[in-house]
Design a protein around this motif. Structure first.
Motif, short mmCIF file in Angstrom:
data_model
loop_
_atom_site.label_atom_id
_atom_site.label_comp_id
_atom_site.label_asym_id
_atom_site.label_seq_id
_atom_site.Cartn_x
_atom_site.Cartn_y
_atom_site.Cartn_z
N MET A 1 0.83 -1.21 0.00
CA MET A 1 0.00 0.00 0.00
C MET A 1 0.86 1.25 0.00
O MET A 1 1.85 1.34 0.65
CB MET A 1 -0.89 0.03 1.25
N SER A 2 0.47 2.23 -0.77
CA SER A 2 1.19 3.50 -0.78
C SER A 2 0.64 4.36 0.35
O SER A 2 -0.38 4.05 0.95
CB SER A 2 1.00 4.19 -2.13
N ASP A 3 1.35 5.43 0.57
CA ASP A 3 0.91 6.34 1.62
C ASP A 3 0.20 7.56 1.04
O ASP A 3 0.35 8.65 1.53
CB ASP A 3 2.12 6.77 2.47
N GLN A 4 -0.51 7.34 -0.03
CA GLN A 4 -1.16 8.47 -0.70
C GLN A 4 -2.19 9.15 0.18
O GLN A 4 -2.43 10.33 0.05
CB GLN A 4 -1.84 8.02 -2.00
N GLY A 5 -2.73 8.42 1.13
CA GLY A 5 -3.74 9.03 1.99
C GLY A 5 -3.12 9.98 2.99
O GLY A 5 -3.79 10.84 3.54
N ARG A 24 -0.32 11.90 2.20
CA ARG A 24 0.32 13.06 1.59
C ARG A 24 -0.43 13.50 0.34
O ARG A 24 -1.17 12.71 -0.26
CB ARG A 24 1.78 12.74 1.23
N GLU A 25 -0.18 14.75 -0.02
CA GLU A 25 -0.82 15.26 -1.23
C GLU A 25 -0.08 14.77 -2.46
O GLU A 25 1.11 14.49 -2.40
CB GLU A 25 -0.81 16.78 -1.20
N LEU A 26 -0.78 14.70 -3.56
CA LEU A 26 -0.14 14.25 -4.79
C LEU A 26 0.74 15.36 -5.35
O LEU A 26 0.39 16.54 -5.30
CB LEU A 26 -1.21 13.90 -5.83
N ALA A 27 1.87 14.93 -5.85
CA ALA A 27 2.74 15.89 -6.54
C ALA A 27 2.10 16.25 -7.89
O ALA A 27 1.26 15.51 -8.39
CB ALA A 27 4.12 15.25 -6.76
N PRO A 28 2.52 17.36 -8.46
CA PRO A 28 1.91 17.78 -9.75
C PRO A 28 2.07 16.73 -10.85
O PRO A 28 1.23 16.64 -11.72
CB PRO A 28 2.67 19.06 -10.11
N ASP A 29 3.12 15.94 -10.81
CA ASP A 29 3.31 14.94 -11.86
C ASP A 29 2.79 13.57 -11.44
O ASP A 29 3.19 12.56 -12.01
CB ASP A 29 4.79 14.85 -12.23
N GLU A 30 1.92 13.53 -10.49
CA GLU A 30 1.38 12.25 -10.03
C GLU A 30 -0.15 12.20 -10.20
O GLU A 30 -0.82 13.22 -10.31
CB GLU A 30 1.72 12.04 -8.54
N VAL A 56 -3.63 9.20 -9.29
CA VAL A 56 -4.03 7.95 -8.63
C VAL A 56 -4.57 7.00 -9.69
O VAL A 56 -5.39 7.39 -10.55
CB VAL A 56 -5.12 8.24 -7.58
N CYS A 57 -4.07 5.77 -9.65
CA CYS A 57 -4.57 4.76 -10.61
C CYS A 57 -6.04 4.50 -10.31
O CYS A 57 -6.41 4.19 -9.18
CB CYS A 57 -3.77 3.47 -10.48
N LYS A 62 2.72 8.01 -11.79
CA LYS A 62 3.03 9.20 -12.58
C LYS A 62 1.82 9.61 -13.42
O LYS A 62 1.12 8.74 -13.98
CB LYS A 62 4.22 8.92 -13.51
N ALA A 63 1.66 10.92 -13.48
CA ALA A 63 0.50 11.42 -14.24
C ALA A 63 0.58 11.04 -15.71
O ALA A 63 -0.44 10.85 -16.37
CB ALA A 63 0.42 12.94 -14.09
N ALA A 64 1.80 10.91 -16.23
CA ALA A 64 1.95 10.59 -17.65
C ALA A 64 1.84 9.10 -17.94
O ALA A 64 1.86 8.69 -19.10
CB ALA A 64 3.30 11.11 -18.15
N ALA A 65 1.73 8.30 -16.88
CA ALA A 65 1.72 6.84 -17.08
C ALA A 65 0.50 6.42 -17.90
O ALA A 65 -0.60 6.94 -17.72
CB ALA A 65 1.71 6.13 -15.73
#
Lengths: 253, 190
Positions: free
Chosen positions: A1-5, A7-13, A15-16, A24-27
């Motif tokens: 599990m990621s810790d996305q809950g 922290r805030e998402l970076a501009p280049d990120e 959520v799947c 990554k946002a470009a993924a």
């Protein structure tokens, strides 16, 4: 599990949408769940790309809004993408469905017409409709009576009536025959009455017909008790123009 | 053009088709239907099965062929071999005509043998009057060419005697029996 809950998402990120991992946002494929991010969800690479684009030197208000929305909550972008791609795909599918329906209707009409045409016509051109056949036989009977019959008293009128129902080479033959007959008919005071006993259709097409007629002709001279009776068999060939049958040939035997 | 395109100055690529398989299937179906329409328009026999008119034409032809055959059989006389000819007529007829012809066949045979008649028929024209699924009234113009013992005698004596040729006008009623059109009535039109 990621810790996305946490922290805030970076501009280049982002959520799947399938496994909720931060990627990554470009993924275009999730590195966690291997989900294809360009198919099925309605997302497509070119429309995801703007997330990566840095702000323009003099950003407009709308651009700022887009970036802010992406940074704060990437999820709302997905419905927008579905809507955009839906506009591209739906009209085409709808148009093709409509086209298929129209073509299916046209095919049904053509096939039904081929099976039940207004005029029952076989592939060889023969018309088999009873009313059409009867009309051809009636026309043949009436026309032949006009062509054969004459009375020395009404010769001109009789010739006019006959000439109105004959055509082609038969017109010339009729004229020649009647020119020869006229003086004899007038001098002997002849009259000929034709009576059609039977009519049978040999063939009938939309614009031509052949009819076998059994015709009796009675020739009389005024004042004479004698009468010449001839029993004829005549095949009448007719052409049909503008709904009228015209005799184009007569073969008597 | 999307906002991102405006921002980057890029033009959008070609629109993506959302359901390529569905679109392909529909496009193929449309092409198929269009081809079927064209085929049915320009080639009537593309419509499977025989049309009503085609069946009627087949029926008319069958009636004309049967009427021709029975008329020729009826006019075919040879005093030397009448039984075969009488059987042929009986096989091509039914109903009233068959009964009457069968009853008269003994006399017919005797007359032919007595006169030494040999005749043959040729059909000049056949026209159909009324027709439905199992009955047809047919008009036949036929010629009969005949010779008899008297004619042969004159010829043997060196005289030139032409065959006796007569034209006839018949009204035949044909009936469909077990898939065959048979003569059920014959009238001379006088």
């Amino acid at each position: 599990m990621s810790d996305q809950g946490n922290r805030e998402l970076a501009p280049d990120e982002k959520v799947c949408p399938f496994c909720a991992e931060t990627i990554k946002a470009a993924a275009i494929r999730c590195r966690f769940c291997q989900s294809d991010l360009t198919v099925g969800s309605g997302a497509s690479a070119p429309e995801v790309a703007p997330v990566e684009i840095p702000p323009a030197p003099e950003p407009e208000a709308e651009t700022v809004e887009t970036v802010e929305t992406t940074e704060s909550d990437p999820a709302p972008e997905r419905p927008e993408q579905v809507e955009k791609t839906g506009r591209t795909g739906f009209p085409l599918v709808a148009a093709l469905v409509a086209l298929c329906l129209v073509l299916a209707g046209a095919l049904w009409f053509v096939v039904d017409r081929a099976r039940h045409p207004d005029l029952d016509t076989a592939p060889n051109g023969q018309v088999t409709q009873g009313s059409f056949r009867n009309a051809a036989m009636s026309a043949a009977s009436e026309n032949v009576v006009k062509v054969l019959s004459y009375d020395y008293k009404t010769l001109d009128k009789d010739r006019e009536a006959a000439e109105a129902v004959i055509g082609g080479d038969l017109s010339k033959q009729y004229t020649t025959t009647m020119d020869k007959l006229e003086s004899r008919a007038l001098s002997l005071k002849l009259s000929l009455k034709a009576t059609v006993l039977s009519a049978g259709l040999v063939s009938a097409k939309e614009h031509s017909a052949k009819v076998l007629l059994f015709v009796n002709t009675a020739t009389t001279a005024e004042g004479s008790k004698k009468q010449q009776l001839d029993k004829r068999r005549i095949v009448v060939t007719m052409k049909r123009t503008d709904g009228d049958w015209i005799v184009s040939d007569m073969d008597a035997f | 053009m999307s906002k991102a395109d405006i921002m980057t100055g890029q033009s959008p690529g070609p629109a993506r088709v959302r359901h390529p398989v569905v679109v392909a299937v529909l496009a193929f179906l449309a092409l198929l239907l269009a081809a079927a329409c064209v085929a049915a328009l320009i080639w009537p026999t593309a419509v499977p099965g025989k049309s009503r008119a085609e069946k009627a034409t087949d029926r008319d032809l069958a009636v004309q062929v049967a009427a021709t055959a029975v008329t020729k059989a009826f006019l075919d006389v040879d005093y030397k071999d009448m039984d075969k000819r009488i059987d042929t007529v009986l096989n091509l007829s039914t109903g009233t005509f068959r009964t009457e012809y069968e009853g008269a066949s003994v006399n017919l045979k005797a007359l032919a043998q007595q006169s030494g008649t040999v005749s043959s028929g040729s059909v000049r024209s056949v026209g159909i009057g009324d027709i439905d699924d199992d009955t047809a009234v047919v008009y036949v113009a036929a010629d009969r060419r005949a010779t008899d013992a008297e004619t042969e005698k004159k010829r043997k004596a060196g005289q030139t005697v032409a065959d006796d040729v007569k034209g006839y006008r018949y009204q035949l009623t044909m009936s469909l029996v077990n898939g065959k059109w048979l003569l059920s009535d014959l009238k001379f039109i006088v």
